[in-house]
Design a protein around this motif. Structure first.
Motif, short mmCIF file in Angstrom:
data_model
loop_
_atom_site.label_atom_id
_atom_site.label_comp_id
_atom_site.label_asym_id
_atom_site.label_seq_id
_atom_site.Cartn_x
_atom_site.Cartn_y
_atom_site.Cartn_z
N UNK A 17 51.56 2.35 64.87
CA UNK A 17 51.92 2.57 63.36
C UNK A 17 50.62 1.92 62.71
N UNK A 18 50.02 1.06 63.03
CA UNK A 18 49.21 1.06 62.40
C UNK A 18 47.45 1.41 62.50
N UNK A 19 47.78 2.43 63.83
CA UNK A 19 46.90 2.98 63.91
C UNK A 19 46.72 4.05 63.09
N UNK A 20 47.95 4.96 63.24
CA UNK A 20 48.05 6.06 62.31
C UNK A 20 47.83 5.18 60.45
N UNK A 21 48.60 4.07 60.07
CA UNK A 21 48.42 4.36 59.22
C UNK A 21 47.21 3.40 58.57
N UNK A 22 45.35 3.13 59.49
CA UNK A 22 44.51 3.11 59.03
C UNK A 22 43.54 4.18 58.89
N UNK A 23 43.94 5.25 60.20
CA UNK A 23 43.15 6.79 60.36
C UNK A 23 44.14 7.26 58.96
N UNK A 24 45.88 6.94 58.66
CA UNK A 24 45.89 8.12 57.28
C UNK A 24 44.49 7.23 56.37
N UNK A 25 44.83 6.45 55.42
CA UNK A 25 43.58 5.89 55.13
C UNK A 25 42.33 5.98 55.10
N UNK A 26 42.10 6.40 56.17
CA UNK A 26 40.59 5.70 55.76
C UNK A 26 40.06 7.83 56.07
N UNK A 27 40.50 8.67 56.65
CA UNK A 27 40.02 10.14 56.49
C UNK A 27 41.11 10.84 56.11
N UNK A 28 42.40 10.84 55.57
CA UNK A 28 43.14 11.31 55.05
C UNK A 28 44.25 10.96 54.08
N UNK A 29 43.90 10.30 53.07
CA UNK A 29 44.25 9.77 52.03
C UNK A 29 45.43 10.70 50.87
N UNK A 30 45.57 11.49 51.27
CA UNK A 30 46.36 12.36 50.75
C UNK A 30 47.68 13.10 51.69
N UNK A 31 47.58 12.40 52.90
CA UNK A 31 48.53 13.13 53.91
C UNK A 31 49.49 11.84 53.86
N UNK A 32 50.72 12.52 54.46
CA UNK A 32 51.64 11.09 54.60
C UNK A 32 51.96 10.95 56.20
N UNK A 33 52.41 10.07 56.71
CA UNK A 33 53.18 9.70 58.07
C UNK A 33 52.20 10.01 58.95
N UNK A 34 53.37 10.39 60.04
CA UNK A 34 52.50 10.49 60.97
C UNK A 34 52.42 12.12 61.79
N UNK A 35 53.44 13.04 60.82
CA UNK A 35 52.81 14.78 60.57
C UNK A 35 52.12 15.57 59.94
N UNK A 36 51.94 13.91 58.73
CA UNK A 36 50.69 14.57 58.06
C UNK A 36 49.76 14.68 58.78
N UNK A 37 49.15 13.10 58.87
CA UNK A 37 48.20 13.00 60.08
C UNK A 37 47.68 14.19 60.82
N UNK A 38 49.43 14.65 61.80
CA UNK A 38 48.91 15.47 62.70
C UNK A 38 48.57 17.09 62.11
N UNK A 39 48.87 17.29 60.89
CA UNK A 39 48.98 18.14 60.49
C UNK A 39 47.50 18.36 59.58
N UNK A 40 46.24 17.20 59.26
CA UNK A 40 45.01 17.24 58.88
C UNK A 40 44.22 17.22 59.75
N UNK A 41 44.67 16.93 61.14
CA UNK A 41 43.79 16.59 62.05
C UNK A 41 43.85 18.50 62.86
N UNK A 42 45.05 19.41 62.95
CA UNK A 42 45.33 20.05 63.00
C UNK A 42 43.90 21.02 62.65
N UNK A 43 44.25 21.17 60.93
CA UNK A 43 42.97 21.74 60.73
C UNK A 43 41.57 21.83 60.02
N UNK A 44 40.95 20.71 60.63
CA UNK A 44 39.98 19.31 60.87
C UNK A 44 39.20 20.52 61.95
#
Length: 472
Positions: free
Chosen positions: A196-223
């Motif tokens: 959870x800490x890693x997910x929050x860190x990755x979102x804050x650093x790379x995808x601040x407009x995304x939310x939660x684990x699935x938001x991160x997954x979707x953002x990584x998919x697109x890039x």
């Protein structure tokens, strides 16, 4: 002037379980080979004298504010899961926030053994360091997201590989070194709090407009979808698309046995360790999807409702092939000068690629030549091009400035494998002129440079590079 790096180290503030604190191991006699002044300005790095920079970028001295660590991760290597990998020959000195507002890592690669070295020597030899410097900076110039090279240093020591080789250290810069494998290691260990800490860190650093684990997954998919299509459009073959080499930030990372195609064939493989062709040119889109599925599996471990998360993650992953294909089609349309979308465009593109494969046409030169009306010279049988070109010319009706579109989508210059190998051999013998020439020419890959026309030539039969190597 004193070397100054304005470090602001966020990853080192995460729990100690994310890394091992590890200083680089000093080397005998460092010598600065290259320093990227343009990148240094972006990073707000103030250069020092040559001796000071050689000492710092070899790891003999630590710039003020550095907090060297070796990052922990795991990963699937050629489909088999390795539960612990980590930085076995690299240390992250720290991070800077650049003039563009982007936070980036500054890492020494080849800086000696760490707790994650797994019996390795933790060093790099000169060849892979120069290859990564040239290729990563060329990718940057082509507009493809990538890690970058800030400096290269000879160590004055010998590294044993196939035989004794001159040692070197690369200073690599990345928007982060977070990988799919960084998430996998905590998921596989059941360390959901760290996940959870890693997910929050990755979102804050790379995808601040995304939310939660699935938001991160979707953002990584697109890039990643955009990145893979960009690789395909320039004939780039990563060579080792393991999950520990898949960047969460959507950058190309870890230029080991990478290569650019000369003659086009979809099944082209260069990596000496890819004996089954898992990471062949045409397989890269499928592998990107497979890697995303591994990220999804890891991210799901932290959610409270795993059943719903599995359903959402499945939908996200299953959408990736279509996204890659859309990106691929847009880029290859541009490569044949099309801006107006029509049915039949994909068939026109794939027909050209099929004829190129049958005629051993050079990938880069063929697409560049389309804009100069001399592409038929790239075919063993020019008639194969002529019959395709009839339909292409008919399709070009109402297209404005197609040559400009094509030349903006197809580089004239790439880091050709044989030129990179020649550059490395020259450097081993003490001649860095080919290295500096390649960097100068590849900094403007879309510009016709008549004085560098020789760098556009495909290899002769004697110059063909049949395999590339990791360097470890």
């Amino acid at each position: 002037m004193t070397l100054t790096i304005p470090f602001d180290n966020s990853y080192a503030r995460l729990p100690n379980s994310f890394y091992a604190r590890q200083a680089p191991i000093p080397v005998r006699s460092p010598h600065l080979v290259a320093f990227n002044e343009e990148l240094a300005q972006i990073l707000r790095v103030t250069p020092g004298d040559v001796h000071e920079m050689a000492e710092a970028f070899a790891g003999n001295t630590l710039p003020e504010g550095a907090e060297p660590i070796a990052q922990l991760y795991s990963g699937h290597q050629f489909g088999s899961y390795n539960p612990q990998l980590g930085d076995g020959r690299a240390v992250l000195l720290g991070e800077t926030v650049g003039t563009d507002g982007i936070r980036r890592d500054i890492q020494l690669k080849g800086s000696g053994p760490t707790p994650f070295s797994r019996r390795g020597d933790g060093r790099a030899w000169l060849g892979p360091v120069l290859r990564e410097y040239v290729v990563s900076e060329a990718m940057q110039a082509m507009g493809i997201p990538t890690t970058r090279a800030l400096a290269a240093v000879e160590t004055g020591e010998v590294v044993l590989r196939e035989g004794p080789m001159p040692g070197a250290v690369l200073t690599r810069v990345a928007q982060s070194h977070l990988r799919v494998g960084t998430f996998q290691v905590f998921a596989s260990r059941g360390q959901t709090d760290n996940l959870r800490k890693l997910t929050d860190y990755a979102l804050a650093r790379h995808y601040p407009s995304a939310e939660g684990p699935m938001g991160l997954l979707r953002a990584v998919r697109d890039t990643q979808a955009r990145l893979i299509a960009q690789w395909m459009s320039v004939g780039f073959i990563h060579g080792v698309m393991n999950t520990d080499n898949c960047s969460i930030a959507g950058e190309t990372i870890d230029y080991g046995p990478c290569a650019f195609m000369d003659s086009y064939h979809p099944n082209t493989v260069f990596s000496s360790i890819d004996r089954m062709g898992r990471y062949a040119y045409s397989n890269q889109p499928d592998i990107a999807v497979w890697n995303l599925a591994q990220l999804a599996t890891a991210l799901i471990q932290q959610v409270d409702d795993p059943e719903a998360a599995v359903e959402e993650a499945t939908e996200i992953v299953h959408a990736m092939p279509s996204l890659i294909h859309q990106e691929w089609l847009a880029r290859f349309r541009a490569k044949i000068g099309l801006t107006i979308e029509k049915d039949g465009d994909e068939a026109l593109i794939t027909d050209l690629l099929t004829r190129m494969a049958e005629n051993r046409s050079d990938f880069t030169n063929t697409f560049r030549a389309l804009g100069d009306d001399n592409a038929r010279d790239q075919f063993l049988s020019p008639e194969a091009y002529d019959t395709w070109a009839e339909g292409w010319q008919a399709r070009m009706v109402r297209e404005e400035c197609p040559k400009a579109v094509m030349n903006a989508a197809s580089p004239a210059f790439i880091p050709r494998n044989h030129r990179v190998e020649q550059m490395i051999q020259a450097a081993v013998n003490g001649d860095y002129a080919p290295f500096h020439r390649l960097n100068k020419v590849l900094a403007r890959p879309y510009v016709d440079q008549p004085d560098a026309a020789d760098l556009r030539n495909p290899p002769t039969d004697e110059e063909v590079v049949h395999a590339t190597f990791c360097g470890t």
